[in-house]
Design a protein around this motif. Structure first.
Motif, PDB file in Angstrom:
ATOM      1  N   LEU A  68       0.890  -1.155   0.000  1.00  0.00           N
ATOM      2  CA  LEU A  68       0.000   0.000   0.000  1.00  0.00           C
ATOM      3  C   LEU A  68       0.926   1.202   0.000  1.00  0.00           C
ATOM      4  N   SER A  69       0.907   1.981  -1.074  1.00  0.00           N
ATOM      5  CA  SER A  69       1.812   3.125  -1.179  1.00  0.00           C
ATOM      6  C   SER A  69       0.979   4.389  -1.278  1.00  0.00           C
ATOM      7  N   PHE A  70       1.466   5.450  -0.685  1.00  0.00           N
ATOM      8  CA  PHE A  70       0.676   6.678  -0.611  1.00  0.00           C
ATOM      9  C   PHE A  70       1.402   7.809  -1.326  1.00  0.00           C
ATOM     10  N   ALA A  71       0.763   8.319  -2.361  1.00  0.00           N
ATOM     11  CA  ALA A  71       1.387   9.351  -3.199  1.00  0.00           C
ATOM     12  C   ALA A  71       1.208  10.745  -2.620  1.00  0.00           C
ATOM     13  N   ASN A  72       0.251  10.903  -1.707  1.00  0.00           N
ATOM     14  CA  ASN A  72      -0.032  12.224  -1.136  1.00  0.00           C
ATOM     15  C   ASN A  72       0.039  12.191   0.377  1.00  0.00           C
ATOM     16  N   PHE A  73       1.149  11.680   0.840  1.00  0.00           N
ATOM     17  CA  PHE A  73       1.409  11.572   2.279  1.00  0.00           C
ATOM     18  C   PHE A  73       2.397  12.681   2.653  1.00  0.00           C
ATOM     19  N   ARG A 293       5.862  16.254   0.735  1.00  0.00           N
ATOM     20  CA  ARG A 293       5.442  14.853   0.654  1.00  0.00           C
ATOM     21  C   ARG A 293       6.630  13.955   0.990  1.00  0.00           C
ATOM     22  N   THR A 294       6.357  12.932   1.778  1.00  0.00           N
ATOM     23  CA  THR A 294       7.366  11.903   2.048  1.00  0.00           C
ATOM     24  C   THR A 294       6.699  10.556   1.758  1.00  0.00           C
ATOM     25  N   PRO A 295       7.484   9.540   1.457  1.00  0.00           N
ATOM     26  CA  PRO A 295       6.848   8.260   1.127  1.00  0.00           C
ATOM     27  C   PRO A 295       6.240   7.591   2.363  1.00  0.00           C
ATOM     28  N   LEU A 296       5.179   6.863   2.122  1.00  0.00           N
ATOM     29  CA  LEU A 296       4.684   5.891   3.095  1.00  0.00           C
ATOM     30  C   LEU A 296       4.363   4.630   2.306  1.00  0.00           C
ATOM     31  N   ILE A 297       5.042   3.559   2.644  1.00  0.00           N
ATOM     32  CA  ILE A 297       4.862   2.282   1.954  1.00  0.00           C
ATOM     33  C   ILE A 297       4.602   1.208   3.012  1.00  0.00           C
ATOM     34  N   ILE A 298       3.491   0.521   2.883  1.00  0.00           N
ATOM     35  CA  ILE A 298       3.173  -0.569   3.804  1.00  0.00           C
ATOM     36  C   ILE A 298       3.231  -1.857   2.991  1.00  0.00           C
ATOM     37  N   HIS A 299       4.224  -2.676   3.301  1.00  0.00           N
ATOM     38  CA  HIS A 299       4.507  -3.837   2.452  1.00  0.00           C
ATOM     39  C   HIS A 299       4.281  -5.147   3.199  1.00  0.00           C
ATOM     40  N   MET A 300       3.557  -6.052   2.546  1.00  0.00           N
ATOM     41  CA  MET A 300       3.282  -7.344   3.172  1.00  0.00           C
ATOM     42  C   MET A 300       2.977  -8.356   2.076  1.00  0.00           C
ATOM     43  N   PRO A 301       3.731  -9.459   2.045  1.00  0.00           N
ATOM     44  CA  PRO A 301       3.442 -10.440   0.996  1.00  0.00           C
ATOM     45  C   PRO A 301       2.011 -10.952   1.116  1.00  0.00           C
ATOM     46  N   GLY A 302       1.332 -11.028  -0.033  1.00  0.00           N
ATOM     47  CA  GLY A 302      -0.038 -11.534  -0.040  1.00  0.00           C
ATOM     48  C   GLY A 302      -1.098 -10.487   0.240  1.00  0.00           C
ATOM     49  N   VAL A 308      -0.937   2.057  -5.453  1.00  0.00           N
ATOM     50  CA  VAL A 308      -0.600   3.432  -5.068  1.00  0.00           C
ATOM     51  C   VAL A 308      -1.896   4.189  -4.796  1.00  0.00           C
ATOM     52  N   LYS A 309      -2.050   4.644  -3.580  1.00  0.00           N
ATOM     53  CA  LYS A 309      -3.273   5.333  -3.156  1.00  0.00           C
ATOM     54  C   LYS A 309      -3.060   6.848  -3.194  1.00  0.00           C
ATOM     55  N   THR A 310      -4.110   7.564  -3.579  1.00  0.00           N
ATOM     56  CA  THR A 310      -3.966   9.021  -3.731  1.00  0.00           C
ATOM     57  C   THR A 310      -4.601   9.806  -2.587  1.00  0.00           C
ATOM     58  N   THR A 311      -5.146   9.103  -1.604  1.00  0.00           N
ATOM     59  CA  THR A 311      -5.752   9.805  -0.473  1.00  0.00           C
ATOM     60  C   THR A 311      -4.751  10.753   0.183  1.00  0.00           C
ATOM     61  N   TYR A 312      -5.227  11.911   0.670  1.00  0.00           N
ATOM     62  CA  TYR A 312      -4.349  12.887   1.332  1.00  0.00           C
ATOM     63  C   TYR A 312      -4.263  12.582   2.823  1.00  0.00           C
ATOM     64  N   GLY A 313      -3.062  12.496   3.320  1.00  0.00           N
ATOM     65  CA  GLY A 313      -2.891  12.216   4.737  1.00  0.00           C
ATOM     66  C   GLY A 313      -1.495  12.565   5.196  1.00  0.00           C
ATOM     67  N   GLY A 314      -1.235  12.273   6.455  1.00  0.00           N
ATOM     68  CA  GLY A 314       0.083  12.612   7.001  1.00  0.00           C
ATOM     69  C   GLY A 314       0.477  11.705   8.147  1.00  0.00           C
ATOM     70  N   GLU A 315       1.567  12.068   8.797  1.00  0.00           N
ATOM     71  CA  GLU A 315       2.161  11.211   9.821  1.00  0.00           C
ATOM     72  C   GLU A 315       1.201  10.919  10.971  1.00  0.00           C
ATOM     73  N   ILE A 316       0.332  11.872  11.237  1.00  0.00           N
ATOM     74  CA  ILE A 316      -0.643  11.720  12.317  1.00  0.00           C
ATOM     75  C   ILE A 316      -1.572  10.523  12.083  1.00  0.00           C
ATOM     76  N   ASP A 317      -1.686  10.083  10.817  1.00  0.00           N
ATOM     77  CA  ASP A 317      -2.660   9.055  10.437  1.00  0.00           C
ATOM     78  C   ASP A 317      -2.101   7.633  10.448  1.00  0.00           C
ATOM     79  N   VAL A 318      -0.823   7.485  10.707  1.00  0.00           N
ATOM     80  CA  VAL A 318      -0.198   6.171  10.524  1.00  0.00           C
ATOM     81  C   VAL A 318      -0.603   5.160  11.609  1.00  0.00           C
ATOM     82  N   ALA A 319      -0.632   5.589  12.868  1.00  0.00           N
ATOM     83  CA  ALA A 319      -0.923   4.629  13.954  1.00  0.00           C
ATOM     84  C   ALA A 319      -2.281   3.952  13.772  1.00  0.00           C
ATOM     85  N   PRO A 320      -3.372   4.714  13.572  1.00  0.00           N
ATOM     86  CA  PRO A 320      -4.648   4.002  13.372  1.00  0.00           C
ATOM     87  C   PRO A 320      -4.644   3.133  12.117  1.00  0.00           C
TER      88      PRO A 320
END
Ligand code: GP9
Ligand code: MN
Length: 434
Positions: A68-73, A293-302, A308-320
């Motif tokens: 899951l990669s975020f283009a607008n993080f 913008r900085t990358p956020l990539i969530i990687h998991m086999p399977g 690549v997701k275009t939703t707008y978000g930031g560091e505050i959103d990562v924990a949830p």
């Protein structure tokens, strides 16, 4: 129970973004490894210099269907830089308006942070790995208050001579030398790696540089060096993934990679512009904001539903986001961010200095920009004026709620269901005790 806490709780409840059924629990029971990519900006992803990719491995992760990669993080740090990013990632609250929360409040703050939540809800062990001194950014105190069981800092490693840069153990060595400790962690674990080689002034010994990689000749030493340390960082991540695959950990681990904040200063924009295909004389404040913008990539086999997701978000959103992927509902906690995968989340990204950005508009030092035309909105309609006022009020409220919570240490008075407050005395990070 102070009324301030009530106000905070009401804000959190009314902004809760629920889990997305496609993603909720997909990573249930998996190990989590968070890799903090020091000063790594989104513009380096897919960037070619002299016809060569700067970060081929990170690019492959970014485009993998297992990611899951975020283009607008966006990074949302203030003066606390790395420490603000860490605080946001692990508590889903902002850093302070001035200074570093870790440094100013970290000694006595009550945290309800990811290491403790994952431990108490799902039996996770926890560790942080970093090649700089333990006391930098007051980490030793803060990590105990966050409930980290292990803090494997520079003191644990041989950091002598050319093994280190000014900021600590070089990244390739950090990943390599951490393995004996990583392998002792009881699974499932939550482990965080803080890289450091890609840190200004981005200096790296010749022997650590890839002779096959030729950096830019931009006229800015910082930019040219930046691509060199980007490339080194990329190689270090590839080597770590090789290890994860060889050891088998890869198959039951979710890896989260993110850039903490910008590396290239505004002073270098004129030299950077041509490399990004832009005319330096046309550079705008919005161009600068877009670079946050900085990358956020969530990687998991399977992984199902990657891309690549275009939703707008930031560091505050990562924990949830992480907690929901692990199948842990965040409803009971005081977190100001919203799951990036939720379908009912806000697209308003709030910066620490009260600037904000949405897909359509940005406010930069009080000036409103149209993101689609890269121009200032000089004569807004009445409708627009109302919208901008509302967005600014929402941004201010989010920051005010965070500041009230953190500056008054309100979590002292908050007791989420089944959450046992962290007792720092339970943790001993001294090397001899391991
Ligand atoms: C220091 C490192 C850098 O240990 O994490 O912190 P920064 O200067 O980016 O805040
Ligand atoms: Mn940093």
């Amino acid at each position: 129970k102070p009324t301030e806490l009530k106000t905070v709780k009401e804000y959190v409840d009314s902004h809760y973004a629920d889990m997305n059924a496609t993603y909720a629990g997909q990573a249930k029971g998996k190990n989590v490894i968070v890799i903090h990519l020091e000063s790594f900006q989104q513009f380096s992803i897919d960037r070619k210099v002299n016809g060569q990719e700067v970060t081929p491995f990170l690019n492959s992760l970014y485009h993998s269907s297992d990611s899951l990669s975020f283009a607008n993080f966006f990074h949302e740090v203030g003066q606390g830089k790395t420490s603000d990013a860490e605080n946001m990632l692990e508590t889903s609250t902002f850093g302070l308006p001035q200074g570093s929360l870790f440094a100013k409040l970290g000694n006595d703050q009550t945290f309800q942070a990811m290491p403790a939540i994952l431990n108490q809800r799902a039996g996770y062990s926890s560790a942080v790995f970093h090649g700089n001194n333990g006391s930098f950014w007051n980490r030793t105190r803060v990590y105990k208050n966050m409930g980290y069981q292990n803090w494997i800092s520079g003191e644990y490693f041989n950091t002598t001579g050319k093994r280190s840069t000014a900021w600590g153990l070089k990244d390739k060595l950090l990943f390599k030398d951490s393995v004996p400790y990583l392998e002792q962690l009881q699974q499932p674990f939550y482990a965080k790696y803080l890289t450091v080689t890609n840190h200004t002034p981005f200096e790296l010994d010749k022997e650590d540089q890839d002779p096959n990689f030729q950096t830019s000749n931009s006229g800015s030493k910082y930019i040219d060096n930046y691509f060199i340390t980007n490339h080194y960082l990329d190689q270090s991540i590839r080597e770590f993934f090789d290890y994860l695959k060889k050891s088998g950990l890869y198959n039951n681990t979710m890896v989260v990679l993110y850039g903490d904040h910008y590396g290239i200063n505004n002073t270098e924009n004129q030299e950077l512009a041509p490399l990004l295909g832009k005319d330096p004389s046309q550079w705008t404040d919005l161009d600068t904001e877009n670079l946050q913008r900085t990358p956020l990539i969530i990687h998991m086999p399977g992984l199902k539903g990657g891309g690549v997701k275009t939703t707008y978000g930031g560091e505050i959103d990562v924990a949830p986001t992480i907690e929901h992927l692990l199948g842990i509902s965040t409803k009971r906690y005081i977190q100001l961010g919203q799951d990036l995968l939720s379908t009912n989340r806000s697209q308003l990204v709030v910066m620490r200095n009260k600037d904000w950005i949405t897909p359509e508009y940005a406010s930069i030092s009080g000036t409103i920009w149209d993101c689609r035309t890269n121009t200032i909105v000089s004569s807004p309609t009445v409708e627009q004026q109302k919208l901008f006022k509302k967005l600014q009020a929402d941004a201010n409220e989010k920051l005010a709620v965070s500041d009230s919570l953190n500056q008054k240490n309100l979590l002292r008075f908050y007791h989420p269901l089944d959450f046992k407050n962290v007792d720092a005395a339970n943790f001993d990070y001294s090397k001899s005790s391991t």
